[in-house]
Design a protein around this motif. Structure first.
Motif, PDB file in Angstrom:
ATOM      1  N   GLY A 133       0.823  -1.202   0.000  1.00 34.01           N
ATOM      2  CA  GLY A 133       0.000   0.000   0.000  1.00 34.01           C
ATOM      3  C   GLY A 133       0.857   1.252   0.000  1.00 34.01           C
ATOM      4  N   GLU A 134       0.419   2.251  -0.735  1.00 29.00           N
ATOM      5  CA  GLU A 134       1.160   3.508  -0.843  1.00 29.00           C
ATOM      6  C   GLU A 134       0.255   4.660  -0.418  1.00 29.00           C
ATOM      7  N   THR A 135       0.705   5.451   0.545  1.00 28.23           N
ATOM      8  CA  THR A 135      -0.082   6.592   1.011  1.00 28.23           C
ATOM      9  C   THR A 135       0.396   7.872   0.343  1.00 28.23           C
ATOM     10  N   LYS A 136      -0.423   8.901   0.409  1.00 33.09           N
ATOM     11  CA  LYS A 136      -0.101  10.157  -0.278  1.00 33.09           C
ATOM     12  C   LYS A 136       1.134  10.833   0.295  1.00 33.09           C
ATOM     13  N   ASP A 137       1.371  10.654   1.608  1.00 31.62           N
ATOM     14  CA  ASP A 137       2.533  11.291   2.225  1.00 31.62           C
ATOM     15  C   ASP A 137       3.644  10.290   2.540  1.00 31.62           C
ATOM     16  N   GLY A 138       3.482   9.036   2.097  1.00 31.26           N
ATOM     17  CA  GLY A 138       4.511   8.033   2.318  1.00 31.26           C
ATOM     18  C   GLY A 138       4.620   7.547   3.746  1.00 31.26           C
ATOM     19  N   LEU A 139       3.660   7.925   4.602  1.00 34.05           N
ATOM     20  CA  LEU A 139       3.724   7.615   6.026  1.00 34.05           C
ATOM     21  C   LEU A 139       2.680   6.571   6.418  1.00 34.05           C
ATOM     22  N   PRO A 140       2.860   5.943   7.570  1.00 28.30           N
ATOM     23  CA  PRO A 140       1.948   4.879   7.993  1.00 28.30           C
ATOM     24  C   PRO A 140       0.672   5.420   8.617  1.00 28.30           C
ATOM     25  N   TYR A 141      -0.203   4.505   9.004  1.00 27.16           N
ATOM     26  CA  TYR A 141      -1.400   4.851   9.771  1.00 27.16           C
ATOM     27  C   TYR A 141      -1.399   4.059  11.073  1.00 27.16           C
ATOM     28  N   PHE A 142      -1.511   4.794  12.194  1.00 23.09           N
ATOM     29  CA  PHE A 142      -1.582   4.190  13.520  1.00 23.09           C
ATOM     30  C   PHE A 142      -2.808   4.708  14.257  1.00 23.09           C
ATOM     31  N   GLY A 143      -3.322   3.884  15.160  1.00 24.05           N
ATOM     32  CA  GLY A 143      -4.388   4.341  16.047  1.00 24.05           C
ATOM     33  C   GLY A 143      -5.764   3.861  15.625  1.00 24.05           C
ATOM     34  N   LYS A 144      -6.778   4.562  16.126  1.00 25.86           N
ATOM     35  CA  LYS A 144      -8.159   4.168  15.873  1.00 25.86           C
ATOM     36  C   LYS A 144      -8.710   4.795  14.601  1.00 25.86           C
ATOM     37  N   LEU A 145      -9.490   4.027  13.883  1.00 21.12           N
ATOM     38  CA  LEU A 145     -10.236   4.558  12.745  1.00 21.12           C
ATOM     39  C   LEU A 145     -11.504   5.245  13.241  1.00 21.12           C
ATOM     40  N   ASP A 146     -12.132   4.644  14.251  1.00 24.21           N
ATOM     41  CA  ASP A 146     -13.352   5.162  14.864  1.00 24.21           C
ATOM     42  C   ASP A 146     -13.086   5.342  16.352  1.00 24.21           C
ATOM     43  N   SER A 147     -13.134   6.566  16.837  1.00 21.51           N
ATOM     44  CA  SER A 147     -12.801   6.858  18.234  1.00 21.51           C
ATOM     45  C   SER A 147     -13.734   6.162  19.219  1.00 21.51           C
ATOM     46  N   LYS A 148     -14.900   5.738  18.756  1.00 24.80           N
ATOM     47  CA  LYS A 148     -15.875   5.110  19.645  1.00 24.80           C
ATOM     48  C   LYS A 148     -15.703   3.589  19.750  1.00 24.80           C
ATOM     49  N   LYS A 149     -14.819   3.041  18.936  1.00 26.87           N
ATOM     50  CA  LYS A 149     -14.608   1.588  18.963  1.00 26.87           C
ATOM     51  C   LYS A 149     -13.148   1.285  19.314  1.00 26.87           C
ATOM     52  N   ASN A 150     -12.948   0.250  20.103  1.00 33.44           N
ATOM     53  CA  ASN A 150     -11.598  -0.136  20.513  1.00 33.44           C
ATOM     54  C   ASN A 150     -10.925  -1.026  19.459  1.00 33.44           C
ATOM     55  N   GLU A 151     -10.975  -0.557  18.218  1.00 28.78           N
ATOM     56  CA  GLU A 151     -10.248  -1.203  17.132  1.00 28.78           C
ATOM     57  C   GLU A 151      -9.077  -0.298  16.749  1.00 28.78           C
ATOM     58  N   HIS A 152      -7.897  -0.861  16.782  1.00 28.65           N
ATOM     59  CA  HIS A 152      -6.671  -0.106  16.551  1.00 28.65           C
ATOM     60  C   HIS A 152      -5.958  -0.661  15.312  1.00 28.65           C
ATOM     61  N   TYR A 153      -5.190   0.201  14.672  1.00 29.75           N
ATOM     62  CA  TYR A 153      -4.498  -0.196  13.443  1.00 29.75           C
ATOM     63  C   TYR A 153      -3.019   0.157  13.536  1.00 29.75           C
ATOM     64  N   VAL A 154      -2.188  -0.770  13.065  1.00 35.66           N
ATOM     65  CA  VAL A 154      -0.764  -0.501  12.863  1.00 35.66           C
ATOM     66  C   VAL A 154      -0.480  -0.917  11.422  1.00 35.66           C
TER      67      VAL A 154
ATOM     68  N   GLY B 277       7.335   1.791   1.351  1.00 40.10           N
ATOM     69  CA  GLY B 277       8.555   1.000   1.242  1.00 40.10           C
ATOM     70  C   GLY B 277       9.256   0.751   2.549  1.00 40.10           C
ATOM     71  N   ASN B 278       8.808   1.400   3.613  1.00 40.70           N
ATOM     72  CA  ASN B 278       9.447   1.254   4.929  1.00 40.70           C
ATOM     73  C   ASN B 278       8.592   0.443   5.879  1.00 40.70           C
ATOM     74  N   GLY B 279       7.922  -0.576   5.375  1.00 38.62           N
ATOM     75  CA  GLY B 279       6.961  -1.300   6.196  1.00 38.62           C
ATOM     76  C   GLY B 279       7.504  -1.810   7.508  1.00 38.62           C
ATOM     77  N   ILE B 280       8.693  -2.430   7.491  1.00 39.17           N
ATOM     78  CA  ILE B 280       9.248  -3.000   8.720  1.00 39.17           C
ATOM     79  C   ILE B 280       9.667  -1.895   9.676  1.00 39.17           C
ATOM     80  N   THR B 281      10.322  -0.861   9.153  1.00 41.19           N
ATOM     81  CA  THR B 281      10.727   0.259  10.001  1.00 41.19           C
ATOM     82  C   THR B 281       9.511   0.933  10.626  1.00 41.19           C
ATOM     83  N   PHE B 282       8.456   1.120   9.838  1.00 41.70           N
ATOM     84  CA  PHE B 282       7.229   1.704  10.379  1.00 41.70           C
ATOM     85  C   PHE B 282       6.597   0.796  11.431  1.00 41.70           C
ATOM     86  N   SER B 283       6.692  -0.505  11.247  1.00 38.07           N
ATOM     87  CA  SER B 283       6.120  -1.429  12.231  1.00 38.07           C
ATOM     88  C   SER B 283       6.828  -1.299  13.572  1.00 38.07           C
ATOM     89  N   VAL B 284       8.152  -1.137  13.531  1.00 37.12           N
ATOM     90  CA  VAL B 284       8.908  -0.900  14.770  1.00 37.12           C
ATOM     91  C   VAL B 284       8.465   0.416  15.380  1.00 37.12           C
TER      92      VAL B 284
END
Length: 384
Positions: free
Chosen positions: A326-347, A352-359
């Motif tokens: 996946g490629e984002t517009k700013d080349g950066l990852p997505y962390f945190g909640k998609l919906d503030s009301k649900k306890n679903e979190h994303y990492v 191209g920096n998938g592993i570094t971003f995962s750390v």
């Protein structure tokens, strides 16, 4: 050697459910278990057989978007912090591999970011000056310096903070460590749906079981697009060719990894078993069947690129493959909640920096779970 895990056959409850058993899920499980949290991890395949198995594992602090351009897109603080923290993540990953005694072949390497077209020279010089301004240890190489290395290009930025690792072996080692520490791991267990139930979440599996959890963490990379807005990420197909083993790895590849300013860029690195990997030729992702039909043509393309840049090195291809990212517009990852009301979190370490971003994502996952502010949850939030 890979380790086998059972599929889930009974309904269970857990404080935290991680979906995704690749390198990202493994790192997040490691962070949580070290913090004393109770965790269940599931994967719809055998663990580590998604994007992790197809990764070429260049570890770089450089993001797909150059620092000087990222400053324009996201502002000075976010851009510079992202580059600094990605550099720290490489050293943090080395500490993790040492702590779990992983045999994943982590090696520090120099990184050379080069241009082969004169039109890219101006931007490359600006990038060099920007990195120097903000304290990065970089060196300018002209075409004569590069010729001595064996690289045919106009100029390059050399950085000392690169590395390589076997992500499949590392993920396997992390999961084994987590299992020994009490994480319950189930593979071939697909989460069909997640529903809110009172104050908890219920994940329903293909094995007709239910996992009841206080929190769910999605570490499924590009496969998360089904739950995300189409504007969050664009899917790309990328192609890789690996050489037969050399009796002695050519000198340019013994301690250096390479990537260039082309759009899309190509990258080149050596492996611990004496091979060279070349990758790139990215295309818009349509479907896996169509992607795989391009592999032969893309191999030819990558071989021509290699011959242009490293004319003194013979490359005998062994095999080629394709993957999706996946490629984002700013080349950066997505962390945190998609919906503030649900306890679903994303990492989601897109780009191209998938592993570094995962750390990098390891540092904000506990604040996300506990509802505590963290700079990364602001920098890399949904809806930014």
């Amino acid at each position: 050697m890979s380790e086998g895990y059972p599929s889930l056959q009974n309904s269970i409850s857990t404080p935290i459910l991680i979906i995704g058993g690749g390198i990202t899920g493994a790192l997040i499980a490691y962070q949580l278990i070290e913090n004393g949290r109770k965790v269940v991890l599931v994967d719809k395949r055998d663990v580590c057989n998604g994007s992790t198995a197809a990764s070429t594992a260049l570890l770089q602090y450089e993001i797909d978007i150059p620092l000087h351009k990222l400053i324009e897109i996201r502002g000075l603080e976010c851009a510079v912090d992202s580059y600094i923290n990605c550099e720290k993540s490489i050293y943090n990953l080395k500490k993790i591999t040492d702590a779990i005694k992983s045999k994943s072949g982590f090696e520090f390497k120099k990184s050379i970011y080069f241009c082969s077209l004169k039109k890219d020279l101006k931007d490359l010089k600006l990038e060099y000056k920007t990195r120097k301004k903000f304290g990065f240890d970089v060196r300018w190489l002209d075409k004569y310096d590069l010729k001595e290395i064996g690289l045919n290009a106009f100029a390059a930025i050399e950085s000392k903070s690169g590395a390589v690792v076997d992500p499949y072996r590392l993920a396997q080692d992390l999961l084994h460590y987590c299992k020994e520490k009490g994480v319950l791991i189930f593979d071939r267990t697909d989460i069909i749906s997640i529903k809110k139930h009172v104050k908890k979440l219920q994940a329903f599996t293909n094995t007709k079981c239910t996992i009841t959890a206080d929190h769910v963490i999605h570490c499924t990379g590009y496969e998360s697009v089904e739950m995300l807005s189409n504007t969050v990420v664009d899917l790309k197909s990328t192609f890789v060719t690996i050489s037969e083993s050399y009796p002695d790895l050519p000198n340019p590849f013994k301690d250096t990894i390479y990537w260039n300013t082309s759009d899309p860029y190509q990258y080149f690195r050596g492996t611990s078993d004496g091979r060279i990997i070349i990758g790139g030729g990215d295309e818009e992702f349509k479907d896996a069947e169509r992607r795989d039909k391009l592999i032969c043509d893309k191999e030819d393309y990558l071989l021509k690129q290699f011959g242009k840049y490293f004319p003194e090195i013979h490359f005998e291809p062994d095999y080629s493959w394709a993957g999706t990212f996946g490629e984002t517009k700013d080349g950066l990852p997505y962390f945190g909640k998609l919906d503030s009301k649900k306890n679903e979190h994303y990492v989601l370490g897109f780009g191209g920096n998938g592993i570094t971003f995962s750390v990098l994502g390891m540092h904000s996952i506990i604040p996300s779970l506990d509802g505590i502010s963290h700079p990364d949850l602001e920098y890399y939030k949904f809806g930014r």
